[in-house]
Design an enzyme around this catalytic site. Structure first.
Site, PDB file in Angstrom:
ATOM      1  N   CYS A   7      47.205  34.987  46.666  1.00  0.00           N
ATOM      2  CA  CYS A   7      46.485  36.251  46.571  1.00  0.00           C
ATOM      3  C   CYS A   7      46.389  36.713  45.120  1.00  0.00           C
ATOM      4  CB  CYS A   7      47.169  37.311  47.431  1.00  0.00           C
ATOM      5  SG  CYS A   7      46.864  37.104  49.201  1.00  0.00           S
ATOM      6  N   HIS A  37      45.638  42.926  45.712  1.00  0.00           N
ATOM      7  CA  HIS A  37      46.642  43.935  46.061  1.00  0.00           C
ATOM      8  C   HIS A  37      47.488  44.338  44.856  1.00  0.00           C
ATOM      9  CE1 HIS A  37      50.140  41.124  46.107  1.00  0.00           C
ATOM     10  NE2 HIS A  37      49.273  40.229  46.537  1.00  0.00           N
TER      11      HIS A  37
END
Length: 535
Positions: A446, A427
């Site tokens: 992440c 992301h």
């Protein structure tokens, strides 16, 4: 190796054949029975071997006198002779020791037992060289990778039905990276036999313009490592500075051309220690011994990069931020398939962050983390002023939390989804300053991307005429928008402290999570060793 062993086995076959001519039929039958009984008893403890030998009436495949048996024997012995080249435990597959055991097997029962033993060694070798020696999750819990194990019965059946030399030669990974790592390993082993890279560089940092004995030591080390041509300079000149920069680039360091403490620390790591990293990388390559996809995303955690690969060639690359060094925030290793991206995403806060970080803050101040919505089980926002947060604990807190789309959203303006049980994805991020760091381990696990829009354009280019215009139109809407990938893309999150570029440049990275050190210890426990080879 094959020509060396063939005369012995040819002579062995002739002697066995002549002897068989002089024994009564009843004796020959008894010998056959003894051989088969030994095979049956030896194979009984292994389901795959028991099924295989049962299917051929407990006749052997290694110790007989037929041409096929000799070919299998010689091919296996030749393969075992090169086991150490692949970073396997050479002592386990010592062809001379196996030859001695074969010579010592005189009775039919002993030969039957040796046939089973050779099948056992073959199965161990085949699995080790094709899909790895270790079960990675038993060594490092954060490695969630599914190892592509092959059928043990299938190994035996395929060997019997194939040219044995060709079958054994095809077992190692066929990936270009494995071949390049193998080449670099053998090169470094020859260098190690000749003293490695020589003396380390003493003392502290050095900058361009310096001179003296320490600069000479730096020069000699860089020459030995192949980063500059032989030189008589005793000054930290432009040529030496360029060599330092090349070294830094090959080791994931800021390429400023200054031989600082970090650069010297990496430069002074021994050739033997670097060999360990290569051997670990080869083991890791075996764990991923399946097609990666003509197009795939390759995230190397130690390199802090995410790349799009097309036919083993990098077609797009960007810096990344990975999970922090704390044990509960490290990014796991696994493979999955990217199915879609979300433009203007909401951030649905993971439960672990809610109860471990946000709930304590809310208990101190109900207006804490005000940029986050608190929602009920139906996704409806609740009035935090009406909630007594002190009455809840990590187990009983009944609410979820969500950050709506915005430029300040924790996920930035786009996320790339490959749905998985670990809740890991790629992301954007509003925290752009972190991408300037050399070590970029700051997230909850992440993978944050420095150039997420360009990454999106590259993914969309195969399905949109104008990927940038397509993306920007949805971005300007401000609304959450899911965009499916017409051709889902495999994603591989890996951890390689030794790797090559397709140009052949060998790279090393720091073992930031201390995973490779644990893998090396486990390999050493299995008998894998660093070696130096002459020639």
């Amino acid at each position: 190796m094959t020509t060396f062993f063939t005369p012995f086995f040819r002579a062995f076959a002739c002697v066995a054949f002549l002897a068989a001519l002089w024994v009564p039929a009843s004796t020959a039958q008894a010998q056959t029975t003894a051989f088969r009984q030994a095979v049956a008893e030896g194979a009984a403890r292994d389901e795959a071997m028991a099924e295989f030998y049962r299917g051929r009436d407990f006749n052997g495949i290694w110790t007989g006198t037929t041409r096929a048996d000799r070919a299998r024997r010689n091919a296996l012995l030749a393969a075992f002779a090169s086991a150490g080249d692949h970073g396997l435990p050479a002592a386990m597959y010592d062809p001379d020791a196996l030859m001695s055991r074969l010579q010592a097997a005189n009775t039919p029962a002993e030969k039957g037992a040796m046939d089973v033993e050779m099948s056992r060694l073959f199965l161990s070798y085949a699995r080790s060289i094709q899909t790895g020696i270790l079960t990675p999750s038993r060594v490092v819990a954060e490695i969630k990778r599914e190892i592509p194990l092959r059928s043990r019965l299938g190994y035996l059946q395929s060997l019997e039905a194939s040219s044995p030399a060709a079958f054994l030669a095809a077992l190692p990974p066929s990936s270009p990276e494995y071949a390049r790592l193998l080449r670099e390993k053998l090169t470094l082993e020859r260098l190690l036999a000749n003293g490695g890279w020589g003396p380390t560089v003493p003392g502290g940092a050095m900058e361009p313009g310096a001179s003296g004995t320490r600069v000479v030591a730096l020069r000699d080390r860089l020459v030995a490592m192949g980063f500059m041509e032989r030189s008589a300079t005793q000054t930290y000149d432009a040529t030496l500075q360029a060599a330092v920069q090349q070294f830094q680039q090959a080791h994931g360091l800021t390429p400023d051309g200054v031989a600082g403490a970090g650069t010297l620390r990496e430069m002074n790591i021994s050739a033997a220690a670097r060999l360990q990293q290569i051997i670990v990388a080869m083991e890791r390559e075996r764990w991923t011994n399946r097609p990666r996809g003509e197009r795939h995303v390759w995230v190397n955690l130690t390199d802090f990069t995410a790349a799009i690969m097309d036919n083993d060639r990098v077609t797009f690359s960007t810096r990344s931020v990975i999970g922090a060094l704390d044990s509960d925030r490290q990014s796991p290793e696994f493979s999955d398939v990217m199915e879609f991206m979300v433009i203007n995403p909401s951030w649905y806060v993971p439960r672990s962050i809610i109860v471990n970080e946000y709930l304590p803050a809310l208990q101190r101040n109900r207006n804490a983390v005000s940029h986050i919505e608190i929602t009920d089980r139906n996704g409806r926002a609740i009035n935090r002023g009406a909630v007594n947060f002190s009455q809840y604990n990590a187990r009983t807190f009944p609410f979820s939390m969500r950050q709506p789309p915005s430029r300040g959203n924790a996920l930035g303006l786009v996320k790339f989804m490959f749905p998985n049980q670990y809740n890991i994805y790629l992301h954007d991020t509003p925290a752009k300053s972190l991408f300037g760091r050399e070590v970029r381990a700051f997230s909850h696990g992440c993978i944050r991307l420095n150039d997420p829009f360009d990454f999106a354009y590259a993914l969309l280019a195969v399905q949109e005429t104008d990927p940038e215009a397509f993306f920007q139109q949805r971005l300007r809407s401000g609304s959450e928008s899911r965009v499916n990938l017409n051709n889902p893309v495999p994603v591989h999150i890996v951890y390689r402290t030794a790797f090559t570029h397709t140009t052949g440049q060998l790279n090393f990275r720091r073992d930031i999570y201390n995973r490779d050190s644990r893998i090396w210890a486990a390999l050493a426990n299995e008998g894998v060793a660093v070696r130096a080879i002459g020639g």
